[in-house]
Enzyme design. Structure first.
Site, PDB file in Angstrom:
ATOM      1  N   TRP A   1      20.255  16.306 128.742  1.00 61.80           N
ATOM      2  CA  TRP A   1      21.018  15.413 129.240  1.00 61.80           C
ATOM      3  C   TRP A   1      22.506  15.626 129.227  1.00 61.80           C
ATOM      4  O   TRP A   1      23.145  15.579 130.335  1.00 61.80           O
ATOM      5  CB  TRP A   1      20.879  13.790 128.358  1.00 61.80           C
ATOM      6  CG  TRP A   1      21.560  12.737 129.153  1.00 61.80           C
ATOM      7  CD1 TRP A   1      20.963  11.825 129.876  1.00 61.80           C
ATOM      8  CD2 TRP A   1      22.998  12.258 128.592  1.00 61.80           C
ATOM      9  NE1 TRP A   1      21.719  10.832 130.155  1.00 61.80           N
ATOM     10  CE2 TRP A   1      23.000  11.399 129.236  1.00 61.80           C
ATOM     11  CE3 TRP A   1      23.815  12.946 127.844  1.00 61.80           C
ATOM     12  CZ2 TRP A   1      24.440  10.415 129.360  1.00 61.80           C
ATOM     13  CZ3 TRP A   1      25.184  12.242 127.894  1.00 61.80           C
ATOM     14  CH2 TRP A   1      25.404  11.003 128.557  1.00 61.80           C
TER      15      TRP A   1
ATOM     16  N   ASN B   1      14.242  21.618 112.679  1.00 58.18           N
ATOM     17  CA  ASN B   1      15.618  21.543 113.550  1.00 58.18           C
ATOM     18  C   ASN B   1      16.534  21.960 112.725  1.00 58.18           C
ATOM     19  O   ASN B   1      17.593  22.378 113.166  1.00 58.18           O
ATOM     20  CB  ASN B   1      15.812  19.761 113.686  1.00 58.18           C
ATOM     21  CG  ASN B   1      15.093  19.219 114.926  1.00 58.18           C
ATOM     22  OD1 ASN B   1      14.650  18.272 114.718  1.00 58.18           O
ATOM     23  ND2 ASN B   1      14.481  20.138 115.805  1.00 58.18           N
TER      24      ASN B   1
ATOM     25  N   ASP C   1      13.455  13.121 122.490  1.00 55.66           N
ATOM     26  CA  ASP C   1      13.493  14.432 123.179  1.00 55.66           C
ATOM     27  C   ASP C   1      14.277  14.435 124.421  1.00 55.66           C
ATOM     28  O   ASP C   1      14.304  13.337 125.330  1.00 55.66           O
ATOM     29  CB  ASP C   1      12.560  15.284 123.310  1.00 55.66           C
ATOM     30  CG  ASP C   1      12.642  16.646 123.326  1.00 55.66           C
ATOM     31  OD1 ASP C   1      13.933  16.893 122.687  1.00 55.66           O
ATOM     32  OD2 ASP C   1      11.837  17.562 123.763  1.00 55.66           O
ATOM     33  N   GLY C   2      15.380  15.359 124.592  1.00 57.31           N
ATOM     34  CA  GLY C   2      16.007  15.427 125.865  1.00 57.31           C
ATOM     35  C   GLY C   2      17.442  15.147 125.786  1.00 57.31           C
ATOM     36  O   GLY C   2      18.163  15.325 126.809  1.00 57.31           O
TER      37      GLY C   2
END
Ligand code: IPE
Ligand code: IPE
Ligand code: MG
Length: 269
Positions: free
Chosen positions: A33, A76, A28-29
């Site tokens: 980023w 998602n 995740d992330g």
């Protein structure tokens, strides 16, 4: 590809002084980023693929035998259509590009998730990649796409009842877990979630029952071998009790040196 289903890992005490056998990661992330660099979210996903490569290589070098990566959740699809299609394209391209490397490195690839929503050409690509790598034994890499822990449990129940219609109300945990998507490997020893959130987001709900959970603020594109080693070192400090007491563990540890560290089975009420 006929594997013998594993009995629940909670019946034994894995040796935490070594590397975890099975590492499961929520990557995740990526979006954050990219945003931090004033780039579109998809640039983060693209960079995330490099972290995937790194983590696969490092796990292999450290002797991890099962690595499971959450690439796309059943939730998602709720993202903007362009991001969804970018992610699926990236998955398709990575499959095409990386299969050869997996074969050379002795990695068996399995894709877990509900594939019924994918185009037949993507499903064919997945099956072909699995077929080409199915005899590899060094490490099993499972990628979860359109995966949800609830979906997994539901499909396992349906699968079980289809095989044994007469067992409507007396099937066992082991019979059910044999139908789950990851029935070919041990349950995860170490779970890692990057990106700072401390939730499971419908990942391996059943299989994480006794997994050690590690959360890090590091964003997925920044997650490198040093970060992975840090997680493994943390795992090595844990005491896995599976419901027992610390004292029981030290007694059994003393007496089981020659007995493979297996404790009597847990009684399920
Ligand atoms: C994880 O990164 C990748 C997928 C879910 C496919 P995110 O896209 O969730 O990144 P953040 O959480 O928005 O930063
Ligand atoms: C979890 O990340 C799914 C994947 C990494 C594939 P999300 O970013 O979708 O999770 P939530 O929505 O923040 O819980
Ligand atoms: Mg996210």
């Amino acid at each position: 590809m006929a594997d013998t289903p594993f009995v629940s890992s909670t019946r034994e005490i894995p040796d935490v002084s070594g590397v975890p056998r099975h590492v499961a990661i929520i990557m995740d992330g990526n979006g954050r980023w990219a945003r931090k660099r004033f780039m579109p979210r998809v640039a983060g996903h693209r960079r995330g693929v490099e972290s995937v490569r790194n983590v696969i290589r490092t796990c292999m070098e450290r002797g991890v035998t099962h690595l499971t990566l959450f690439a796309f959740s059943s939730e998602n699809w709720r993202r903007p259509a362009e991001e969804v299609s970018f992610l699926l394209q990236l998955f398709r391209r990575s499959l095409l590009r990386e299969v050869e490397r997996l074969t050379v490195n002795g990695i068996r690839l399995r894709i877990i998730g509900d594939l019924s929503r994918f185009e037949p050409s993507l499903v064919a690509l997945i099956r072909e990649a699995e077929r080409r790598t199915c005899t590899n034994e060094r490490m099993t890499l499972s990628i979860a796409v359109n995966y949800g822990g609830r979906w997994d449990i539901m499909q396992a129940v349906h699968g079980m009842l289809k095989k044994h219609p007469e067992r409507r109300d007396d099937f066992t945990e082991n019979e059910l877990s044999a139908e789950l998507a990851l029935n070919y490997g041990p349950e995860p020893d170490l779970f890692i979630r990057t990106g700072g959130e401390q939730r499971v987001s419908n990942f391996l709900l059943w299989q994480l029952a006794y997994t050690e959970l590690y959360f890090t603020d590091t964003l997925w594109p920044d997650f490198d071998e040093v970060a992975l080693d840090r997680a493994i070192q943390w795992y090595q400090t844990r005491e896995r009790r599976f419901g027992r007491t610390s004292e029981q563990l030290s007694t059994s540890r003393r007496s089981s040196v020659q007995e493979g560290r297996t404790l009597p089975p847990v009684d399920h009420a």
